[in-house]
Design an enzyme around this catalytic site. Sequence first.
Site, PDB file in Angstrom:
ATOM      1  N   TYR B 160       8.839  15.895  -0.511  1.00 31.97           N
ATOM      2  CA  TYR B 160       7.973  14.808  -0.021  1.00 31.97           C
ATOM      3  C   TYR B 160       7.700  15.003   1.470  1.00 31.97           C
ATOM      4  O   TYR B 160       6.555  14.926   1.936  1.00 31.97           O
ATOM      5  CB  TYR B 160       8.633  13.458  -0.276  1.00 31.97           C
ATOM      6  N   LYS B 164       4.052  15.547   3.456  1.00 30.91           N
ATOM      7  CA  LYS B 164       3.524  14.702   4.531  1.00 30.91           C
ATOM      8  C   LYS B 164       3.339  15.509   5.825  1.00 30.91           C
ATOM      9  O   LYS B 164       2.410  15.252   6.588  1.00 30.91           O
ATOM     10  CB  LYS B 164       4.479  13.531   4.780  1.00 30.91           C
TER      11      LYS B 164
HETATM   12  N1  NAP Z   1       6.640   2.768   1.621  1.00 28.88           N
HETATM   13  C1  NAP Z   1       7.115   3.562   2.545  1.00 28.88           C
HETATM   14  O1  NAP Z   1       8.312   3.491   2.916  1.00 28.88           O
HETATM   15  C2  NAP Z   1       6.248   4.572   3.198  1.00 28.88           C
HETATM   16  C3  NAP Z   1       6.707   5.166   4.353  1.00 28.88           C
HETATM   17  C4  NAP Z   1       5.916   6.110   5.007  1.00 28.88           C
HETATM   18  C5  NAP Z   1       4.698   6.467   4.464  1.00 28.88           C
HETATM   19  N2  NAP Z   1       4.247   5.868   3.310  1.00 28.88           N
HETATM   20  C6  NAP Z   1       2.980   6.320   2.766  1.00 28.88           C
HETATM   21  O2  NAP Z   1       2.069   5.259   2.774  1.00 28.88           O
HETATM   22  C7  NAP Z   1       1.143   5.410   1.712  1.00 28.88           C
HETATM   23  C8  NAP Z   1       1.067   4.103   0.930  1.00 28.88           C
HETATM   24  O3  NAP Z   1       2.324   3.807   0.378  1.00 28.88           O
HETATM   25  P1  NAP Z   1       2.776   2.360  -0.133  1.00 28.88           P
HETATM   26  O4  NAP Z   1       4.090   2.118   0.451  1.00 28.88           O
HETATM   27  O5  NAP Z   1       1.687   1.408   0.074  1.00 28.88           O
HETATM   28  O6  NAP Z   1       3.025   2.630  -1.657  1.00 28.88           O
HETATM   29  P2  NAP Z   1       2.137   2.322  -2.938  1.00 28.88           P
HETATM   30  O7  NAP Z   1       1.818   0.890  -2.972  1.00 28.88           O
HETATM   31  O8  NAP Z   1       2.843   2.935  -4.074  1.00 28.88           O
HETATM   32  O9  NAP Z   1       0.811   3.124  -2.641  1.00 28.88           O
HETATM   33  C9  NAP Z   1       0.580   4.441  -3.006  1.00 28.88           C
HETATM   34  C10 NAP Z   1      -0.814   4.545  -3.504  1.00 28.88           C
HETATM   35  O10 NAP Z   1      -1.132   5.884  -3.887  1.00 28.88           O
HETATM   36  C11 NAP Z   1      -1.809   5.823  -5.109  1.00 28.88           C
HETATM   37  N3  NAP Z   1      -1.736   7.050  -5.848  1.00 28.88           N
HETATM   38  C12 NAP Z   1      -0.622   7.680  -6.289  1.00 28.88           C
HETATM   39  N4  NAP Z   1      -0.969   8.778  -6.956  1.00 28.88           N
HETATM   40  C13 NAP Z   1      -2.321   8.849  -6.953  1.00 28.88           C
HETATM   41  C14 NAP Z   1      -3.266   9.747  -7.501  1.00 28.88           C
HETATM   42  N5  NAP Z   1      -2.888  10.826  -8.207  1.00 28.88           N
HETATM   43  N6  NAP Z   1      -4.561   9.512  -7.317  1.00 28.88           N
HETATM   44  C15 NAP Z   1      -4.968   8.425  -6.629  1.00 28.88           C
HETATM   45  N7  NAP Z   1      -4.125   7.533  -6.095  1.00 28.88           N
HETATM   46  C16 NAP Z   1      -2.799   7.752  -6.261  1.00 28.88           C
HETATM   47  C17 NAP Z   1      -1.160   4.691  -5.832  1.00 28.88           C
HETATM   48  O11 NAP Z   1      -1.945   4.287  -6.931  1.00 28.88           O
HETATM   49  P3  NAP Z   1      -1.297   3.533  -8.226  1.00 28.88           P
HETATM   50  O12 NAP Z   1      -1.263   2.078  -7.863  1.00 28.88           O
HETATM   51  O13 NAP Z   1      -2.259   3.833  -9.297  1.00 28.88           O
HETATM   52  O14 NAP Z   1       0.051   4.118  -8.411  1.00 28.88           O
HETATM   53  C18 NAP Z   1      -1.070   3.684  -4.716  1.00 28.88           C
HETATM   54  O15 NAP Z   1      -2.310   3.038  -4.550  1.00 28.88           O
HETATM   55  C19 NAP Z   1       1.625   6.590   0.899  1.00 28.88           C
HETATM   56  O16 NAP Z   1       0.902   7.734   1.287  1.00 28.88           O
HETATM   57  C20 NAP Z   1       3.064   6.735   1.331  1.00 28.88           C
HETATM   58  O17 NAP Z   1       3.488   8.058   1.204  1.00 28.88           O
HETATM   59  C21 NAP Z   1       5.014   4.933   2.679  1.00 28.88           C
END
Ligand code: NAP
Lengths: 442, 255
Positions: B160, B164
């Site tokens: 992961y 990133k």
């Molecule tokens: N939460 C954390 O601790 C954290 C920390 C640092 C960075 N981030 C980054 O922030 C971003 C948003 O994360 P979040 O925390 O808001 O989590 P989240 O709610 O799970 O959001 C992830 C999004 O990516 C979408 N997705 C996954 N696979 C996909 C695909 N093959 N095609 C199109 N869309 C896809 C998901 O869609 P579905 O709803 O259909 O699954 C969801 O809308 C991510 O890039 C994550 O890596 C998160």
Amino acid sequence: MERRSLSGWGRTPVSVADVIDADAVDLDRLLAGFGPRGAIARGCGRAYGDAAMNAGGTVLRLADQELVLDDATGLLRVGAGVTIDAILRESVQRGWFIPVSPGTRYVTIGGAIAANVHGKNHHRDGSFGRWVKSITMVLADGSTITVDPDSDPDLWWATIGGMGLTGVVTSAVVEMIPIETSRCLVDTVRANDLDELMAEMERGDERYRYSVAWIDLVARGARLGRGVLTSGDFARREQLEDTDPLRYDPGHLASVPAGMPNLLNRAGIKVFNEAYFRSAPRRRTDEVQPIARFFHPLDAVGNWNRLYGHRGFIQYQFVVPDEQHQVIRRAIERIVMAGRASFLAVLKRFGEADPAMLGFPMPGWTLTLDVPAVPAVLADLVVDLDEMVLEAGGRVYLAKDAVATPEMIRATYPHLERFVAVRDRVDPDRVWNSDLSRRLEL
Amino acid sequence: MRNAMGEPQTIVVFGGTSEIALAIVRRLVTPRTSQVVLACRDVDGAERYRETLNAQLAPAAVSLVSYEARSYASHPELVAEIADRVGDLDLVIFAAGVLGRAEQLAVDPVAAAELFEVNTVGGVSTCLAVANRFREQGHGQLVVLSSVAGERVRRANFVYGASKAGLDAFAQGLGDALEGTGASVLIVRPGFVTTRMTEGMEPAPLATDPDSVAEAVAAALSGRKRTIWVPGPLRWLFSVLRHLPGPIWRRLPLK
Ligand SMILES: NC(=O)c1ccc[n+]([C@@H]2O[C@H](COP(=O)([O-])OP(=O)(O)OC[C@H]3O[C@@H](n4cnc5c(N)ncnc54)[C@H](OP(=O)(O)O)[C@@H]3O)[C@@H](O)[C@H]2O)c1
Ligand SMILES: Cc1cc2nc3c(=O)[nH]c(=O)nc-3n(C[C@H](O)[C@H](O)[C@H](O)COP(=O)(O)OP(=O)(O)OC[C@H]3O[C@@H](n4cnc5c(N)ncnc54)[C@H](O)[C@@H]3O)c2cc1C
């Protein structure tokens, strides 16, 4: 051609366009080269918002400097890229003045026509367009035509005030007004509250050709809306003891260096407003002022817009009809409440409107204020002011605007549809576009 | 067009159901926002939340369009379609991402590659398609959700982290490449954010929530920043961690 970041006078968000300095004769050749984002003309860039910007497209500046003044008739044939500053440097000594001048002389004739600018004499003399006799312009199909109010009234009244969206004005014939001297006789009144100020202004309508009031937007309570009204007209020859009555020397610009921090913060504005108010005489008559001081006081410092720091500022100017004069008070209350005192608040009277389809003035009151572009303060303020203006049947001025919505404009510019119909006729493929036209769906 | 307050008229989200992205959108919509487009892989699923979305984002019109991050060949066309529909793209958020199960990713070549397809490859194609549109329109702001996990990749979740890191490096380069075009890129490096992505996991130190990320993004956009860490102190923490000698780094108890 040069790819450049442009902003309006308010220095708020920039966009990037290809800037071309063009001679009028080259325009039809250039037309073929505009990409899908089209082109817009730009004068001095004194519009505060995004009217003379065209993100991803072309921005044209007119290089041509024709300026021919007929001393017998006062008719001025002038290139659209020529500034009022340049015109006055030629015309004043010969006894002619620009019929309508905005608060700065650094605007072009093209910009004055496109915004149909108003001056301190609107209640008497109307907007700039009333004084324009004919316009030569290049249309989207590359043709050059000369229009006057009778030859094609629709195109005329869409171009006057049309924000450059009907074509590029290349030259115009403007009727100048005769003056006997280059000095104004100015009366000043200091009013202790808004009612007094507005009453004084209504009384002055008949008496004075030029008139404008400055309002202290820091004062609250009983002193809310206190201000200083200055009114006047050109002195006649016999009123001056001067061997060179038409002398004109507006001086040159002092300027504010780039990268200034925001000096117009709350404390600075407060001090300024208090000092300005106190320094004005309670009542003074027949003070002799040169043109530059009376008409263009802000031009004494070039680039004063930099004083607002890197975020820039917006200028919110609205008009409400006479019978809605109480909205001026409510708006001032709202602005004072926001606590972001405006450095500049100006109140003017408007007279009869003209038939310009995107015309701003209507008989009534127009209030203009500068507010630093700090979203947290500005966003709510704009929503509230927009609502007041909308309810009162007023409107905001496109040449200043940088925050209105398409809905606001549709609801307040009753002839917008006719304007769009003219554009459909003369520019069906939408060659002429600006950030303003995109943002407001004009 | 963005107005003088920097308020966007149109907002597009890739990964339109992301909790972080939706918090950002809620924070950025104003009465002057006219269109919000949520590009998500499960449009029907998202439809179920339509009423909430409409209410939260009003008066902007919300539309849902189908988007699969791994179908990179479809991205240029999708971006063009969205632009045809809503006009200029003022603000775009790339939020699609998967976290995966670290233990599996560490040993499963196919799962690891699939994760890269979403987080990195999909990010590259989507953001480039957006950047091309930005160049044409002469303005536009792109927000890329990266992660501190990419700043120095931890052994505990290196696949992961590496995905990133790739996205982050790409986004930095893209931001530089867009210099002078009127467009800009904001890279957001959150630490641990409590969303469904991290559900069931024990919050790391300095854990934050989507609304705090949104607040930081809003401030960064108006301050014209290029990279932010949320919460802010992570910046200093990672600038130290980045330079730790390998033997020490490997022994740190970082999950
Ligand atoms: N939460 C954390 O601790 C954290 C920390 C640092 C960075 N981030 C980054 O922030 C971003 C948003 O994360 P979040 O925390 O808001 O989590 P989240 O709610 O799970 O959001 C992830 C999004 O990516 C979408 N997705 C996954 N696979 C996909 C695909 N093959 N095609 C199109 N869309 C896809 C998901 O869609 P579905 O709803 O259909 O699954 C969801 O809308 C991510 O890039 C994550 O890596 C998160
Ligand atoms: C300090 C200050 C005071 C001001 N006071 C007043 C005032 O009292 N009253 C008032 O009405 N306005 C006032 N203004 C606003 C100003 O007069 C208008 O914005 C005017 O249009 C600026 O002219 P410009 O040459 O700078 O045009 P720009 O700002 O460059 O362009 C303004 C508009 O004119 C169009 N345009 C320019 N040239 C052409 C052309 N050749 N053909 C077609 N379209 C063209 C542009 O496309 C754009 O839509 C003031 C502005 C400042 C900075």
